[in-house]
Design a protein around this motif. Structure first.
Motif, PDB file in Angstrom:
ATOM      1  N   VAL A   3       0.836  -1.198   0.000  1.00 15.34           N
ATOM      2  CA  VAL A   3       0.000   0.000   0.000  1.00 15.34           C
ATOM      3  C   VAL A   3       0.872   1.250   0.000  1.00 15.34           C
ATOM      4  O   VAL A   3       1.988   1.241   0.497  1.00 15.34           O
ATOM      5  N   TYR A  27      -5.886   5.927   8.267  1.00 17.95           N
ATOM      6  CA  TYR A  27      -5.137   5.098   9.213  1.00 17.95           C
ATOM      7  C   TYR A  27      -5.290   5.701  10.607  1.00 17.95           C
ATOM      8  O   TYR A  27      -4.820   6.805  10.869  1.00 17.95           O
ATOM      9  N   MET A  34      -3.861  -2.669   9.713  1.00 17.33           N
ATOM     10  CA  MET A  34      -2.566  -3.305   9.459  1.00 17.33           C
ATOM     11  C   MET A  34      -2.696  -4.817   9.308  1.00 17.33           C
ATOM     12  O   MET A  34      -1.894  -5.452   8.633  1.00 17.33           O
TER      13      MET A  34
ATOM     14  N   LYS B   4      10.847   5.348   2.587  1.00 10.19           N
ATOM     15  CA  LYS B   4      10.892   6.544   3.420  1.00 10.19           C
ATOM     16  C   LYS B   4      11.951   6.403   4.497  1.00 10.19           C
ATOM     17  O   LYS B   4      11.988   5.374   5.172  1.00 10.19           O
ATOM     18  N   GLY B  22       3.886   0.495   3.436  1.00  9.25           N
ATOM     19  CA  GLY B  22       3.053  -0.466   4.156  1.00  9.25           C
ATOM     20  C   GLY B  22       3.846  -1.424   5.034  1.00  9.25           C
ATOM     21  O   GLY B  22       3.281  -2.325   5.636  1.00  9.25           O
ATOM     22  N   GLN B  23       5.177  -1.230   5.117  1.00  8.24           N
ATOM     23  CA  GLN B  23       5.991  -2.142   5.935  1.00  8.24           C
ATOM     24  C   GLN B  23       5.658  -1.963   7.417  1.00  8.24           C
ATOM     25  O   GLN B  23       5.477  -0.834   7.883  1.00  8.24           O
ATOM     26  N   ASN B  24       5.581  -3.067   8.131  1.00  5.53           N
ATOM     27  CA  ASN B  24       5.323  -2.929   9.560  1.00  5.53           C
ATOM     28  C   ASN B  24       6.635  -2.838  10.334  1.00  5.53           C
ATOM     29  O   ASN B  24       7.709  -3.162   9.827  1.00  5.53           O
ATOM     30  N   THR B  64       2.097  -2.020  13.649  1.00  6.94           N
ATOM     31  CA  THR B  64       2.521  -0.628  13.638  1.00  6.94           C
ATOM     32  C   THR B  64       3.200  -0.327  12.309  1.00  6.94           C
ATOM     33  O   THR B  64       4.131  -1.036  11.912  1.00  6.94           O
ATOM     34  N   LEU B  65       2.734   0.677  11.634  1.00  9.04           N
ATOM     35  CA  LEU B  65       3.354   1.091  10.375  1.00  9.04           C
ATOM     36  C   LEU B  65       4.766   1.594  10.714  1.00  9.04           C
ATOM     37  O   LEU B  65       4.929   2.475  11.563  1.00  9.04           O
ATOM     38  N   GLU B  67       6.951   3.537   9.448  1.00  6.84           N
ATOM     39  CA  GLU B  67       7.322   4.950   9.353  1.00  6.84           C
ATOM     40  C   GLU B  67       6.782   5.789  10.513  1.00  6.84           C
ATOM     41  O   GLU B  67       7.242   6.903  10.730  1.00  6.84           O
ATOM     42  N   THR B  68       5.827   5.248  11.289  1.00  8.67           N
ATOM     43  CA  THR B  68       5.281   6.050  12.390  1.00  8.67           C
ATOM     44  C   THR B  68       6.234   6.138  13.584  1.00  8.67           C
ATOM     45  O   THR B  68       5.967   6.883  14.515  1.00  8.67           O
TER      46      THR B  68
END
Ligand SMILES: Cc1cc2nc3c(=O)[nH]c(=O)nc-3n(C[C@H](O)[C@H](O)[C@H](O)COP(=O)(O)OP(=O)(O)OC[C@H]3O[C@@H](n4cnc5c(N)ncnc54)[C@H](O)[C@@H]3O)c2cc1C
Ligand code: FES
Ligand code: FES
Lengths: 272, 161
Positions: A3, A27, A34, B4, B22-24, B64-65, B67-68
């Motif tokens: 995504v 989100y 997720m 990112k 979209g990587q966790n 959790t994404l 990048e956050t």
């Protein structure tokens, strides 16, 4: 296909972008989204991250409290003005879910989820959207056409400040100890005026497509003082007009059988 | 695919990595910066094996994404021991046979650490609540609960203690 993630510092901008992109999702905490991303769900291809700090606000507004859309369960539990919501927020997942799960995400969570949302329905909360200033949508209306609101951005939830925090009771029925998803959850607003209770609001979670008010029970209780006779009348119509789901936890039949028992316990205050 | 840049501290050390779309966080920790202590159990938030602390709060890194966590502080089990010494929680887990296959252990340790950091003298119920999002297929939980209670009595909440 992975995504795309777009970050917005202004909610209004995200709302505009969302209205022209059917494959984007807001989100929140991501505890539902997720999972879909991890399993390669193709029904959306973009996530909108909102970094607007106002979404994290909890503030007074007259006799109500305004809770920003991105406020988490853990933040609700810790906030002294929201003690009446703490039981319901604590019912959501384990500690590591509660640090992340947001109030807006809970309002939009599909069954069997929506424990906090059930308490918000009983409370008579109102929902605020981007692009609509401070106009509020009553939560009953929000839940009635929840599906059609998927393209809007929730900015905040407004709740009445309860003078007596014990006026809101919450019970989650589950089959897994200590934690599991709800077989059903029940929330009851029981505002006392004199010896009587005036303006009952009763809501169930996971007894229909969204958390919902139970009009038959409210009618049966109106004007009563939560005495044995009133509670028995209410239990007799506990699932009137409802179409409870059959899911992995229980059949619709089972839900109908146990709902009166749990409603009774909640109204008698036997929920410890 | 967009990448990112993400800068964060991992167990007190500055780290920089690229998060793909979209990587966790679990994936970024394991594959991006080589911290293999958080485990992948389900990728669905159900098992707790991936539990880490973000700014001191327990979080599921699989949900959790990545990048956050830019600008945040992430703590994992790798950071519990200092030099050759192990953390009192790890010590208590050993003494109480709280790890059998060990797969749940890193998540259990971080959930327990989050509890003791906030509540140094928890009751048994507090401990059960704190690990209620973490599954263990081996121990039956009792040894884990006992280990956390023992660690609390030995002062596991002291900084680096
Ligand atoms: C292991 C586990 C256990 C759980 N247990 C429970 C439980 O016991 N009770 C319960 O109620 N829930 C439970 N949940 C579900 C979930 O964690 C909660 O419902 C949570 O509140 C969802 O919020 P979120 O911010 O994480 O949602 P997200 O995943 O971020 O979003 C959920 C939906 O809401 C939409 N959305 C989010 N924010 C906004 C916004 N501001 N405007 C418009 N749309 C928005 C998203 O687009 C998405 O469609 C559980 C989840 C897991 C993984
Ligand atoms: S891998 Fe994250 S909860 Fe199971
Ligand atoms: S020790 Fe094997 S899962 Fe817990």
């Amino acid at each position: 296909m992975p995504v795309r993630v777009e970050t917005f510092s202004q909610v209004e901008e995200a709302a505009r972008a969302l209205s022209s992109n059917q494959k984007a999702r807001i989100y929140g905490g991501g505890t539902i989204l997720m999972r879909s991303v991890n399993e390669g769900d193709q029904s959306f291809d973009t996530l909108f991250r909102l970094t607007d700090p106002t979404l994290k606000d909890i503030r007074s507004e007259g006799d109500r409290v305004l809770i920003g859309a991105a406020v988490t369960m853990a933040e609700i539990i810790r906030h002294r003005d929201l003690s009446f919501l703490a039981d319901a927020a604590r019912a959501v997942g384990g500690p590591a879910i509660r640090t992340t799960a947001t109030i807006a995400g809970n309002l939009l969570a599909p069954p069997p989820y929506g424990d906090l949302a059930t308490a918000l329905v009983a409370l008579g909360a109102e929902v605020r959207f981007a692009g609509q200033g401070s106009a509020n949508v009553p939560i009953d209306e929000f839940m009635r056409d929840r599906e059609s609101r998927k393209g809007s951005v929730v900015t905040a939830v407004s709740v009445p400040r309860l003078a007596d925090p014990t006026a809101l009771r919450f019970l989650k029925v589950t089959r897994v100890k200590p934690k599991g998803v709800a077989l059903m959850s029940i929330a009851a607003l029981l505002p006392r005026a004199g010896g009587r209770i005036d303006g009952f609001r009763i809501a169930y979670g996971n007894m229909g497509p969204t958390p919902l008010r139970v009009a038959a029970v409210e009618r049966a209780l109106e004007g009563s003082s939560l005495d044995e006779a009133g509670i028995t009348r209410a239990a007799a119509v506990a699932t009137e007009g409802l179409d409870p789901p059959t899911d992995a936890l229980a059949s619709a039949w089972y839900r109908r059988e146990v709902a009166p028992v749990h409603l009774r316990r909640l109204l008698l205050g036997q929920t410890g | 695919m967009a990448q990112k840049p993400v800068q964060f501290t991992l167990n007190g050390e500055d780290k920089a990595a690229f998060a793909s779309d979209g990587q966790n966080l679990l994936d970024m920790l394991r594959r991006g910066v080589g911290d293999l202590s958080p485990k992948y159990g389900c990728g669905q938030g159900a098992c707790g094996a991936c539990t880490v602390l973000i700014d001191g709060e327990p979080c599921l890194s699989c949900l959790t994404l990545a990048e956050t966590v830019d600008g945040k502080d992430v703590a994992t089990t790798s950071g519990l021991s200092s030099g050759s010494g192990i953390h009192p929680l790890q010590d208590a887990f050993m003494r109480n046979f709280a790890a059998q296959c060990g797969y749940c252990t890193p998540g259990m340790l971080m959930a327990a650490k989050a509890l003791l950091d906030r509540n140094p003298q928890p009751s048994r119920d507090d401990v059960v609540e704190a690990i209620s999002g973490n599954l263990c297929r081996c121990t039956g939980y009792e040894p884990i609960i006992n280990a956390v209670l023992e660690a609390s009595r030995s002062g596991a909440s002291q900084p680096n203690g």
